[in-house]
Design a protein around this motif. Structure first.
Motif, PDB file in Angstrom:
ATOM      1  N   UNK A  54       0.621  -1.215  -0.024  1.00  0.00           N
ATOM      2  CA  UNK A  54      -0.050   0.012   0.013  1.00  0.00           C
ATOM      3  C   UNK A  54       0.829   1.308  -0.097  1.00  0.00           C
ATOM      4  N   UNK A  55       1.833   1.410   0.897  1.00  0.00           N
ATOM      5  CA  UNK A  55       2.443   2.559   0.995  1.00  0.00           C
ATOM      6  C   UNK A  55       3.594   3.044  -0.092  1.00  0.00           C
ATOM      7  N   UNK A  56       3.686   1.627  -0.957  1.00  0.00           N
ATOM      8  CA  UNK A  56       4.562   1.948  -2.287  1.00  0.00           C
ATOM      9  C   UNK A  56       3.917   1.917  -3.240  1.00  0.00           C
ATOM     10  N   UNK A  57       2.802   1.268  -3.494  1.00  0.00           N
ATOM     11  CA  UNK A  57       1.962   1.605  -4.739  1.00  0.00           C
ATOM     12  C   UNK A  57       0.920   2.335  -4.639  1.00  0.00           C
ATOM     13  N   UNK A  58       0.301   3.089  -3.485  1.00  0.00           N
ATOM     14  CA  UNK A  58      -0.895   3.784  -3.796  1.00  0.00           C
ATOM     15  C   UNK A  58      -0.329   5.213  -2.723  1.00  0.00           C
ATOM     16  N   UNK A  59      -1.194   5.977  -2.685  1.00  0.00           N
ATOM     17  CA  UNK A  59      -1.189   7.144  -1.856  1.00  0.00           C
ATOM     18  C   UNK A  59      -1.249   7.080  -0.384  1.00  0.00           C
ATOM     19  N   UNK A  60      -1.701   5.825   0.012  1.00  0.00           N
ATOM     20  CA  UNK A  60      -2.252   5.704   1.487  1.00  0.00           C
ATOM     21  C   UNK A  60      -0.975   5.552   2.229  1.00  0.00           C
ATOM     22  N   UNK A  61      -1.211   6.468   3.597  1.00  0.00           N
ATOM     23  CA  UNK A  61      -0.283   6.826   4.513  1.00  0.00           C
ATOM     24  C   UNK A  61      -0.572   5.470   5.693  1.00  0.00           C
ATOM     25  N   UNK A  62       0.315   5.720   6.466  1.00  0.00           N
ATOM     26  CA  UNK A  62       0.437   4.726   7.649  1.00  0.00           C
ATOM     27  C   UNK A  62      -0.803   5.223   8.437  1.00  0.00           C
ATOM     28  N   UNK A  63      -0.916   6.449   8.526  1.00  0.00           N
ATOM     29  CA  UNK A  63      -2.178   7.073   9.371  1.00  0.00           C
ATOM     30  C   UNK A  63      -3.647   6.671   8.535  1.00  0.00           C
ATOM     31  N   UNK A  79      -4.255  -3.175  14.829  1.00  0.00           N
ATOM     32  CA  UNK A  79      -4.109  -1.895  13.932  1.00  0.00           C
ATOM     33  C   UNK A  79      -2.400  -1.408  14.104  1.00  0.00           C
ATOM     34  N   UNK A  80      -1.765  -1.399  14.967  1.00  0.00           N
ATOM     35  CA  UNK A  80      -0.510  -0.958  15.385  1.00  0.00           C
ATOM     36  C   UNK A  80       0.207  -1.994  14.563  1.00  0.00           C
ATOM     37  N   UNK A  81       0.024  -3.514  14.964  1.00  0.00           N
ATOM     38  CA  UNK A  81       0.803  -4.442  14.477  1.00  0.00           C
ATOM     39  C   UNK A  81       0.769  -4.597  12.773  1.00  0.00           C
ATOM     40  N   UNK A  86       3.591  -3.631   7.804  1.00  0.00           N
ATOM     41  CA  UNK A  86       3.458  -2.940   6.502  1.00  0.00           C
ATOM     42  C   UNK A  86       4.543  -1.975   6.158  1.00  0.00           C
ATOM     43  N   UNK A  87       4.471  -1.160   7.091  1.00  0.00           N
ATOM     44  CA  UNK A  87       5.907  -0.376   7.104  1.00  0.00           C
ATOM     45  C   UNK A  87       7.287  -0.968   7.097  1.00  0.00           C
ATOM     46  N   UNK A  88       7.436  -1.922   7.821  1.00  0.00           N
ATOM     47  CA  UNK A  88       8.594  -2.609   7.492  1.00  0.00           C
ATOM     48  C   UNK A  88       8.893  -3.233   6.368  1.00  0.00           C
ATOM     49  N   UNK A  89       7.691  -3.694   5.708  1.00  0.00           N
ATOM     50  CA  UNK A  89       7.871  -4.252   4.093  1.00  0.00           C
ATOM     51  C   UNK A  89       7.989  -3.119   3.245  1.00  0.00           C
ATOM     52  N   UNK A  90       8.003  -2.114   3.506  1.00  0.00           N
ATOM     53  CA  UNK A  90       7.856  -0.735   2.431  1.00  0.00           C
ATOM     54  C   UNK A  90       9.576  -0.424   2.283  1.00  0.00           C
ATOM     55  N   UNK A  91       9.761  -0.559   0.946  1.00  0.00           N
ATOM     56  CA  UNK A  91      11.013  -0.042   0.728  1.00  0.00           C
ATOM     57  C   UNK A  91      11.607   1.193   1.211  1.00  0.00           C
ATOM     58  N   UNK A  92      12.750   1.289   1.867  1.00  0.00           N
ATOM     59  CA  UNK A  92      13.106   2.529   2.459  1.00  0.00           C
ATOM     60  C   UNK A  92      14.177   3.214   1.534  1.00  0.00           C
ATOM     61  N   UNK A  93      15.148   2.265   1.019  1.00  0.00           N
ATOM     62  CA  UNK A  93      16.137   2.946   0.125  1.00  0.00           C
ATOM     63  C   UNK A  93      15.911   3.200  -1.319  1.00  0.00           C
ATOM     64  N   UNK A  94      14.839   3.930  -1.456  1.00  0.00           N
ATOM     65  CA  UNK A  94      14.221   4.333  -2.788  1.00  0.00           C
ATOM     66  C   UNK A  94      15.115   5.338  -3.706  1.00  0.00           C
ATOM     67  N   UNK A  95      14.847   5.465  -4.795  1.00  0.00           N
ATOM     68  CA  UNK A  95      15.763   6.577  -5.569  1.00  0.00           C
ATOM     69  C   UNK A  95      15.296   8.186  -4.995  1.00  0.00           C
ATOM     70  N   UNK A  96      14.085   8.202  -4.757  1.00  0.00           N
ATOM     71  CA  UNK A  96      13.651   9.512  -4.314  1.00  0.00           C
ATOM     72  C   UNK A  96      14.334   9.668  -3.095  1.00  0.00           C
ATOM     73  N   UNK A  97      14.242   8.878  -1.897  1.00  0.00           N
ATOM     74  CA  UNK A  97      14.883   9.017  -0.769  1.00  0.00           C
ATOM     75  C   UNK A  97      16.314   9.127  -0.701  1.00  0.00           C
ATOM     76  N   UNK A  98      16.915   8.425  -1.764  1.00  0.00           N
ATOM     77  CA  UNK A  98      18.580   8.536  -1.919  1.00  0.00           C
ATOM     78  C   UNK A  98      18.971   8.710  -3.034  1.00  0.00           C
ATOM     79  N   UNK A  99      18.732   9.894  -3.596  1.00  0.00           N
ATOM     80  CA  UNK A  99      18.850  10.039  -5.054  1.00  0.00           C
ATOM     81  C   UNK A  99      20.469  10.077  -5.333  1.00  0.00           C
TER      82      UNK A  99
END
Length: 183
Positions: A54-63, A79-81, A86-99
């Protein structure tokens, strides 16, 4: 009362119009496969599997996900779990975040990060890898297949905290693919 069907329908809606690469199949099929593969292998794995992109492929946020899960009857701890996984499974080292990092370096850091995620998130990741390995075997060129399988075998060698049965299944898929390629 939790309504998993409502969650399933909502996730499908969020990914509406997205297709699995090289196919006419809705992207939701991937999410459903991962959810069903991981179901009963970890706490709330079905829900985490449905939501894992969800967080990678849509505009849905954790909140937003937390609000939606609550509205479908999930308790605060659930809900927290789900959201944390899902946050753990979301790529962190993206081109946008680390150009400034090369693609190779971003992928290396992402693989290293996955080694340290929670057992429940790793379990869902195994289901994701099983789907992706099967997809790569069907649709990618031999060279890309071999490179992908080597990388995923190395990752699975270090990513050991999740469900052992699913991890074994992913490793066995790679082994079988290598045997076929060497014949």
């Amino acid at each position: 009362m939790v309504d998993r069907e409502q969650l399933r329908d909502w996730v499908r809606e969020q990914h509406a119009g997205q297709l699995i690469k090289y196919t006419d199949n809705p992207y939701f099929e991937h999410l459903e496969y991962v959810a069903e593969k991981a179901e009963n292998k970890a706490l709330l794995a079905y829900e985490i599997g449905l939501c894992h992109d969800l967080f990678e492929e849509t505009k849905i946020s954790a909140g937003q996900l937390m609000v939606v899960l609550t509205s479908f009857g999930y308790g605060e701890a659930e809900v927290v779990h789900i959201t944390d996984s899902v946050t753990e499974l979301t790529d962190k080292f993206t081109k946008k975040a680390y150009p400034n990092l090369s693609k190779i370096e971003r992928k290396r850091r992402e693989a290293e990060r996955l080694i340290h995620i929670s057992p429940d998130a790793q379990t869902v990741k195994y289901g994701d890898l099983i789907y992706n390995i099967n997809w790569v075997l069907q649709y990618e060129s031999t060279r890309k297949k071999e490179k992908y399988l080597r990388k995923k075998q190395a990752l699975l060698g270090k990513m050991t905290k999740g469900d052992p049965g699913l991890r074994y299944e992913a490793l066995e898929l790679i082994r079988q693919a290598e045997n076929v390629n060497s014949v």
